[in-house]
Write a protein that holds these residues in place. Sequence first.
Motif, PDB file in Angstrom:
ATOM      1  N   ALA A 102       0.865  -1.186   0.000  1.00 49.51           N
ATOM      2  CA  ALA A 102       0.000   0.000   0.000  1.00 49.51           C
ATOM      3  C   ALA A 102       0.896   1.228   0.000  1.00 49.51           C
ATOM      4  CB  ALA A 102      -0.914  -0.011   1.226  1.00 49.51           C
ATOM      5  N   VAL A 103       0.895   1.956  -1.117  1.00 52.79           N
ATOM      6  CA  VAL A 103       1.696   3.182  -1.211  1.00 52.79           C
ATOM      7  C   VAL A 103       0.858   4.298  -0.599  1.00 52.79           C
ATOM      8  CG1 VAL A 103       2.995   4.704  -2.747  1.00 52.79           C
ATOM      9  CG2 VAL A 103       2.786   2.268  -3.299  1.00 52.79           C
ATOM     10  N   ASN A 104       0.874   4.353   0.724  1.00 49.87           N
ATOM     11  CA  ASN A 104      -0.011   5.256   1.463  1.00 49.87           C
ATOM     12  C   ASN A 104       0.728   6.458   2.044  1.00 49.87           C
ATOM     13  OD1 ASN A 104       1.382   3.593   3.314  1.00 49.87           O
ATOM     14  ND2 ASN A 104      -0.134   3.982   4.912  1.00 49.87           N
ATOM     15  N   GLY A 105       1.922   6.730   1.541  1.00 47.89           N
ATOM     16  CA  GLY A 105       2.696   7.848   2.048  1.00 47.89           C
ATOM     17  C   GLY A 105       4.166   7.630   1.773  1.00 47.89           C
ATOM     18  N   GLY A 106       4.995   8.466   2.375  1.00 48.51           N
ATOM     19  CA  GLY A 106       6.422   8.390   2.125  1.00 48.51           C
ATOM     20  C   GLY A 106       6.775   9.127   0.843  1.00 48.51           C
ATOM     21  N   ASP A 107       8.039   9.513   0.728  1.00 49.59           N
ATOM     22  CA  ASP A 107       8.470  10.225  -0.474  1.00 49.59           C
ATOM     23  C   ASP A 107       8.822   9.236  -1.585  1.00 49.59           C
ATOM     24  OD1 ASP A 107      10.890   9.153   0.352  1.00 49.59           O
ATOM     25  OD2 ASP A 107      11.617  11.045   1.204  1.00 49.59           O
ATOM     26  N   ASP A 108       9.199   9.779  -2.743  1.00 47.27           N
ATOM     27  CA  ASP A 108       9.515   8.921  -3.879  1.00 47.27           C
ATOM     28  C   ASP A 108      10.702   8.010  -3.598  1.00 47.27           C
ATOM     29  OD1 ASP A 108       7.440   9.989  -5.283  1.00 47.27           O
ATOM     30  OD2 ASP A 108       8.668  11.364  -6.484  1.00 47.27           O
ATOM     31  N   GLU A 109      11.649   8.496  -2.810  1.00 44.66           N
ATOM     32  CA  GLU A 109      12.812   7.671  -2.489  1.00 44.66           C
ATOM     33  C   GLU A 109      12.397   6.451  -1.670  1.00 44.66           C
ATOM     34  OE1 GLU A 109      17.166   8.047  -0.225  1.00 44.66           O
ATOM     35  OE2 GLU A 109      15.890   9.824  -0.518  1.00 44.66           O
ATOM     36  N   THR A 110      11.479   6.666  -0.720  1.00 45.40           N
ATOM     37  CA  THR A 110      10.983   5.543   0.084  1.00 45.40           C
ATOM     38  C   THR A 110      10.277   4.524  -0.790  1.00 45.40           C
ATOM     39  OG1 THR A 110      10.697   6.978   2.013  1.00 45.40           O
ATOM     40  CG2 THR A 110       9.462   4.908   1.993  1.00 45.40           C
ATOM     41  N   THR A 111       9.421   5.015  -1.693  1.00 42.76           N
ATOM     42  CA  THR A 111       8.708   4.109  -2.596  1.00 42.76           C
ATOM     43  C   THR A 111       9.671   3.409  -3.532  1.00 42.76           C
ATOM     44  OG1 THR A 111       6.792   5.589  -2.513  1.00 42.76           O
ATOM     45  CG2 THR A 111       6.843   3.970  -4.285  1.00 42.76           C
ATOM     46  N   ALA A 112      10.683   4.122  -4.002  1.00 47.23           N
ATOM     47  CA  ALA A 112      11.661   3.532  -4.913  1.00 47.23           C
ATOM     48  C   ALA A 112      12.434   2.398  -4.255  1.00 47.23           C
ATOM     49  CB  ALA A 112      12.628   4.607  -5.413  1.00 47.23           C
ATOM     50  N   ARG A 113      12.640   2.476  -2.945  1.00 49.00           N
ATOM     51  CA  ARG A 113      13.297   1.379  -2.239  1.00 49.00           C
ATOM     52  C   ARG A 113      12.317   0.261  -1.920  1.00 49.00           C
ATOM     53  NH1 ARG A 113      15.521   5.608   0.979  1.00 49.00           N
ATOM     54  NH2 ARG A 113      14.052   5.014   2.630  1.00 49.00           N
ATOM     55  N   ALA A 114      11.070   0.631  -1.611  1.00 48.14           N
ATOM     56  CA  ALA A 114      10.093  -0.360  -1.152  1.00 48.14           C
ATOM     57  C   ALA A 114       9.672  -1.326  -2.254  1.00 48.14           C
ATOM     58  CB  ALA A 114       8.864   0.340  -0.584  1.00 48.14           C
ATOM     59  N   LEU A 115       9.441  -0.814  -3.458  1.00 45.30           N
ATOM     60  CA  LEU A 115       8.904  -1.677  -4.513  1.00 45.30           C
ATOM     61  C   LEU A 115       9.876  -2.771  -4.956  1.00 45.30           C
ATOM     62  CD1 LEU A 115       6.838   0.846  -6.677  1.00 45.30           C
ATOM     63  CD2 LEU A 115       6.086  -0.669  -4.843  1.00 45.30           C
ATOM     64  N   PRO A 116      11.152  -2.463  -5.243  1.00 46.89           N
ATOM     65  CA  PRO A 116      12.067  -3.559  -5.596  1.00 46.89           C
ATOM     66  C   PRO A 116      12.254  -4.555  -4.455  1.00 46.89           C
ATOM     67  CG  PRO A 116      12.977  -1.446  -6.292  1.00 46.89           C
ATOM     68  CD  PRO A 116      11.793  -1.151  -5.418  1.00 46.89           C
ATOM     69  N   ALA A 117      12.296  -4.058  -3.197  1.00 44.72           N
ATOM     70  CA  ALA A 117      12.436  -4.969  -2.060  1.00 44.72           C
ATOM     71  C   ALA A 117      11.215  -5.869  -1.937  1.00 44.72           C
ATOM     72  CB  ALA A 117      12.633  -4.165  -0.773  1.00 44.72           C
TER      73      ALA A 117
END
Length: 216
Positions: free
Chosen positions: A175-190
């Motif tokens: 759930a991409v419910n917040g965080g900046d683009d850098e956080t999302t960029a790390r979260a999705l590949p992980a």
Amino acid sequence: MPLIPEEPQIHESVPGPRATPAAGRTASTPRPVPGPGPRPAPPRGAPVSSARPGKPGPAAPSRGPVPAPPAQRTGSPQPPVATTGGAAGAQLQLIPAPADGAIDAADEAVDLLLDTGRAPGEILVLTTGENHPWAAHELSFGETSYWAQHDARDDVFYADAGAERLGARPVVVVAVNGGDDETTARALPAAMARAGALLIVCGDPQRINAVLGANA
């Protein structure tokens, strides 16, 4: 790679064929045998049949109750609408949702997965912003009991996308419910690396595509 919306990918299914009553017949309780007392004996030499009087042909096998199909969810906010191939054979599905509706969309995706046969212990739900309410509640009892539930692998587990102790599961929902683009960029590949078969991402498609494109 960019994701193009298409038809829903999670489907509910009902095992086995469904019996359909023939036209003109009522599929209700069989009619009782009329009248008390013995039936008249058939003429001598006539073949003995177990068919109901007035119904030609062999007797139809008795029908048990038809199992009810799983409840159809007509009010789901957004089913998965895009699918692409992912690393290690995992599929990637996108559920469009605003940041403040990403957790609700993730919960609905989990419900559909469970309805279509996924075991609870196969599902991991991650958030890029605030914790899922379940995770926040369980963490209030301490991290020891919280992570013990993760290790038991007998139920859906909810966690922050940046948590390092997370293991792999067949299905990961983000759930991409917040965080900046850098956080999302790390979260999705992980998250993709932890997903054995399917990764579902709930969030703003333009933002997610931009992040995926930047990591391509």
